[in-house]
Design an enzyme around this catalytic site. Sequence first.
Site, PDB file in Angstrom:
ATOM      1  N   ARG A  59      19.478  38.821  46.297  1.00 44.66           N
ATOM      2  CA  ARG A  59      18.728  39.876  45.645  1.00 44.66           C
ATOM      3  C   ARG A  59      17.237  39.550  45.566  1.00 44.66           C
ATOM      4  O   ARG A  59      16.400  40.314  46.026  1.00 44.66           O
ATOM      5  CB  ARG A  59      19.285  40.011  44.224  1.00 44.66           C
ATOM      6  N   THR A  60      16.928  38.410  44.996  1.00 43.00           N
ATOM      7  CA  THR A  60      15.530  38.114  44.718  1.00 43.00           C
ATOM      8  C   THR A  60      14.749  37.882  46.013  1.00 43.00           C
ATOM      9  O   THR A  60      13.687  38.471  46.225  1.00 43.00           O
ATOM     10  CB  THR A  60      15.422  36.896  43.789  1.00 43.00           C
ATOM     11  N   LYS A  89      14.521  10.505  50.334  1.00 47.93           N
ATOM     12  CA  LYS A  89      15.095  11.535  51.183  1.00 47.93           C
ATOM     13  C   LYS A  89      14.355  12.858  51.151  1.00 47.93           C
ATOM     14  O   LYS A  89      14.700  13.767  51.868  1.00 47.93           O
ATOM     15  CB  LYS A  89      16.548  11.759  50.779  1.00 47.93           C
ATOM     16  N   ARG A 110      12.031  29.414  44.093  1.00 47.06           N
ATOM     17  CA  ARG A 110      13.200  29.284  43.219  1.00 47.06           C
ATOM     18  C   ARG A 110      13.676  27.845  43.322  1.00 47.06           C
ATOM     19  O   ARG A 110      13.796  27.301  44.426  1.00 47.06           O
ATOM     20  CB  ARG A 110      14.326  30.225  43.639  1.00 47.06           C
ATOM     21  N   HIS A 138      12.709  33.642  34.644  1.00 44.09           N
ATOM     22  CA  HIS A 138      12.892  34.434  35.855  1.00 44.09           C
ATOM     23  C   HIS A 138      12.133  35.740  35.594  1.00 44.09           C
ATOM     24  O   HIS A 138      12.714  36.805  35.436  1.00 44.09           O
ATOM     25  CB  HIS A 138      14.386  34.685  36.063  1.00 44.09           C
TER      26      HIS A 138
END
Lengths: 480, 480, 480
Positions: A59-60, A89, A110, A138
Amino acid sequence: MVTGLVGRDLISINDFTNEEVECLFHLADEMRLALRQGKQLELCRGRDMATLFYEPSTRTRGSFERAMHKLGGNVVSFAEAKTTSSAAKGETIADTVRVLEHYADIIVIRHPWAGAAQVAADYARVPVINAGDGSHEHPTQTLCDLYTLRKEKGRIKGLTVVLWGDLKHGRTVHSLVYALVRFGAQPLCCTEPDLYPPEALVERLRTDYDHVLKKIEPRDLSSLIGRGDTDALYIAPFRPFQLRLPDLGLSVPIGDTTGWSKAKKVDAVYVTRLQRERMRTMDNGQAKYLALNDGFWEEIKRKKRTLIMHPLPRVDELPYQIDTYPRSVYFEQAANGVPIRMALTALLLGAREMEVSKTRKGTLLYEKAENRCKAAFGVECSNQSCVSRQESERRYIVSAFNILKREPLVVSCIYCDSEAYPQYFASSEWHQGTLENKRYYPAHSFMKARIRAENLVLFGSEEEAQRRGFHPSKHVAQGA
Amino acid sequence: MVTGLVGRDLISINDFTNEEVECLFHLADEMRLALRQGKQLELCRGRDMATLFYEPSTRTRGSFERAMHKLGGNVVSFAEAKTTSSAAKGETIADTVRVLEHYADIIVIRHPWAGAAQVAADYARVPVINAGDGSHEHPTQTLCDLYTLRKEKGRIKGLTVVLWGDLKHGRTVHSLVYALVRFGAQPLCCTEPDLYPPEALVERLRTDYDHVLKKIEPRDLSSLIGRGDTDALYIAPFRPFQLRLPDLGLSVPIGDTTGWSKAKKVDAVYVTRLQRERMRTMDNGQAKYLALNDGFWEEIKRKKRTLIMHPLPRVDELPYQIDTYPRSVYFEQAANGVPIRMALTALLLGAREMEVSKTRKGTLLYEKAENRCKAAFGVECSNQSCVSRQESERRYIVSAFNILKREPLVVSCIYCDSEAYPQYFASSEWHQGTLENKRYYPAHSFMKARIRAENLVLFGSEEEAQRRGFHPSKHVAQGA
Amino acid sequence: MVTGLVGRDLISINDFTNEEVECLFHLADEMRLALRQGKQLELCRGRDMATLFYEPSTRTRGSFERAMHKLGGNVVSFAEAKTTSSAAKGETIADTVRVLEHYADIIVIRHPWAGAAQVAADYARVPVINAGDGSHEHPTQTLCDLYTLRKEKGRIKGLTVVLWGDLKHGRTVHSLVYALVRFGAQPLCCTEPDLYPPEALVERLRTDYDHVLKKIEPRDLSSLIGRGDTDALYIAPFRPFQLRLPDLGLSVPIGDTTGWSKAKKVDAVYVTRLQRERMRTMDNGQAKYLALNDGFWEEIKRKKRTLIMHPLPRVDELPYQIDTYPRSVYFEQAANGVPIRMALTALLLGAREMEVSKTRKGTLLYEKAENRCKAAFGVECSNQSCVSRQESERRYIVSAFNILKREPLVVSCIYCDSEAYPQYFASSEWHQGTLENKRYYPAHSFMKARIRAENLVLFGSEEEAQRRGFHPSKHVAQGA
């Protein structure tokens, strides 16, 4: 007096004043019209958006990429960016964005770590948009929620919005509750007593807006709806996709930082906790949703007044039979993601300007700058998922805190807003050059009332204080 | 009389009439010319294509994205969309596409579950293209195959096409066989007896086109080629990448739904089955390809007439030394994916119109609408990989079936076309309001001949029938 | 006399002459200006770049995609292309690129197997750019390094560049050392004796440029910096992200070919090796970086002359406190990736032309064509990660070698440049039709001096020689 949002970041919904949000909504209306007319805009021609997603998202990411395309810009997509906790890493967030700022004009991030977006914004010279940092914030979701309310009801001010479900865990719900009050709506919290919003939020609403957060019993919901007193019913997921781990009292291995696997893990543990410790208030996790049975939905449909909202993705709390109800607007919430994100992107990139007051004082909720402590040594954010507690990021991140409360002394992390509890404190200006006057005090000492935040130095232990050249005050000796 | 393909879906090759396919090919010719001339089209300027791939893909996703770019449009790419079978961890297909329809003007979906593309099409308001749903259909592959034949040979009608390899498993081969007959070509099936196409396909060709499917012995292939009677040799992969599990009689754990891991798993089991049960007809799996030895390929090369076709990716059935043979057209098949998908996208989006007859009756192969049963209770599709059998999707999907055969009673799933075997049936109109007249009959009863499909109610058990208020007919008692 | 780079591949930095690199840099300057001015170019309008990444990448893929966007072109992105070693589960590199050449006008490939980019170039009809093939080459990184030096210092010729860290493992460092000499700079190798560049590189520099590679002791670095004799300090990662496995004497399972997991694996083993075998020269892996302590960095900062360079991502060898030093240019190196890759893409696609001398003789470093042996049977590249040693690729790849040294006989793999050691050899022209004259000789025989490379046939064993119809010479008998 006139400025825009150009070059700014959006990490929290509270980064924007009410006026700025209104301007954004105004531009979103314009974008929505352009979308309906099938217009292709050229506002961001030649600009690139980097979508840096360390957690999966349909969605985002999808709506951000669509938004950028409709503005005439391009996207460099990192849909499966991975994060690791070990230095060997991976690359730190700071390094990644300092490279990406050369490859994109705006960065959408995100990340599973709370505060990661703030770190990205601190280091990138291009605007950064937070598309979800763990369970912290968010903000574009909250913007979509508010915009949908405004579009469907013509206004936000004065609306009565019932919030249903788990209102305790998951800060995105907290952001929404706060934002509703901020824009003059009346949130009603409807859930089991142990899932009410945390006291800190209730307290903050009282302080900032003189607003007393109202609660209603689930059994009273039907009659409330029946009386036509409700403008919208917002269903918060019972098991939010993005959980804030410390709220659950869980200790997760540091290596296990991808949101997806974390979510899976937590799901399982969560249920266990409910069964063991919450047994007295309900039989099992599903019990809380019993009030929203078929009869309830039928009544909702008959009244034709109350909007049904949900952030999606849904699990079991929202039955499919309600999808055809004309006031079910959860897919509209998702649809509104495109014009909202078009408007936001255009404004941050300076592709469109708008006139807003320069002053942000009084409107911005957390006047963090005024409450920022001078320094903190050995004080740790209580949120294990906070970016400031990750081994790889500690190579460059310096923990810092705002004063949340002086009695007892509680501070909040500048990255993820979680609480921290310093054990000792000192003032950076009292000693006036005399080393003997560099004294530290225990957290409970009344002396802290006399120190301005900008001079306050915090310590996690006496050792930390002494290592910086401070000596115990007599309060310390008395406390011992 | 005049309409286009605008707004339509492409789930099965049989969704398009022959005339529509011809028009598509005509437009593909035009697109091919534009590609050769290096022209950048602007037909889909400002439009977005979502490529929603729940299984890895290079060829299909790559050619769709290239196609959209050359049409002037943009792509929002979900190359690694994941699917889960549990409600807690994912989103249903219906919800995903109802969100995505706001982020894209057309959706291309690949999914490991058979029927998933049909579900997507049922719920999305934008056109949906099936880019492979399990082992069910992969219609754009079939379009590429037919288009390549037509381009290389100037026509499809009257061509003789030998299909070699595993013609039993994998419905994409079945689609091709059916489509060849539909367009007037002559398919010749050349393989071991136990890998011939299933009887159902043979039967359907006889019913729909009065066509008797011809088979030839592998040992006769060389002489057939030698006589110059073959226009093309189509190599079907021996171990198809996408397997239809029920055909193998396998029971896979429901959680294991990603195509990649499934394929790996199946590979292993497949070999086992061959060794155990097919031992009499061949020594091992590779044996079937012995006929295509080096000598055979040399002869093919000498004749310079027979096209060599393969859907790719190849494994061992197609040696690298044949790559330089000028009539090896498997890379052309892949290349033709771009103009075909450009034409398809332009037509479904209405960016180009074409005149085709409105009537689809008689040309569309499965007149499903005419054979749709009214309702089914407790009847399950036999395909474990069918979307209708996945726990997460059952929250909203209602199983439904078409009548395939009345004696014995066999129905086919509307999602994946697999068989189902109802145990009991009833008519929805016989009881005329009298509850006593609501009778159900056992599947073998001749009474079913008297019920039109649109009134036929199917039951998986007596319990299901009685729960819906039906009473046993005397046939049931007699059967017992 | 006039030609461009149109249609060429870039697999090794040595594929371009000095003049061609200079032209590229010249165009990169132009691109850099366009970027600064925010100009959107249209040079590659309607063209597609495929980014085929079998290993994760932020920096390289991101800058290629940004570059293509700024040129007005599109990208088809395969960010998570997977590779498998088994024929059943994947597609060979040759097949993949022969499909992709129809979906893109230029292919950028990163692959864990050394030589994979060469194979892609051999089979694709569109230009191929190597974005890292195992630990073999990463030429665009070297171009960014050289370009940054030239931009910051105004020239490359005559510069003194200290290379610090692990100069033994990782061929990208070797490429840089070689390129520095090629462009007239003076590399100084500063590291522990067991991490110096391999003898083969030292030898090659002597042969090709009459250049004696200088080494300095880590303890002398400070005084060298202090005297202002150093133009740049290039920090090579101590644990390079992409390791060349054979250098470590490791045997990794063939199935484990993704770079990420490989890197993880190797990290662990590497440390072990150091602890066991290098104990005499240092206490542990970190010891080598002790010279670059805080005092050292302070001194660097004071001098304000020496550039600090690093290919990124960094691990622990480069402290964050040096980031603010104005001559730290590692983020500039990353930023320069965009104009460099814009220039490169535009040139290879023929979107921009430049005049360069047609002759490549003498300037191209490895005159491979002149040293290519006629054939090799049973001779294997010593690099286990070489594309020529992967089971799936052996179906079509024929091992081939260039003569590296005649005494003793050492050849180098045409794919990954690693050594191979044939046991026997023969000439393809000595036998003049008489079978009895087809003789093979042991590797140590002086007879090899008499055979031109283009006639040299190599064997891994006597069996291989005899299978091709050769008979043992008396030298073989003598050797036995």
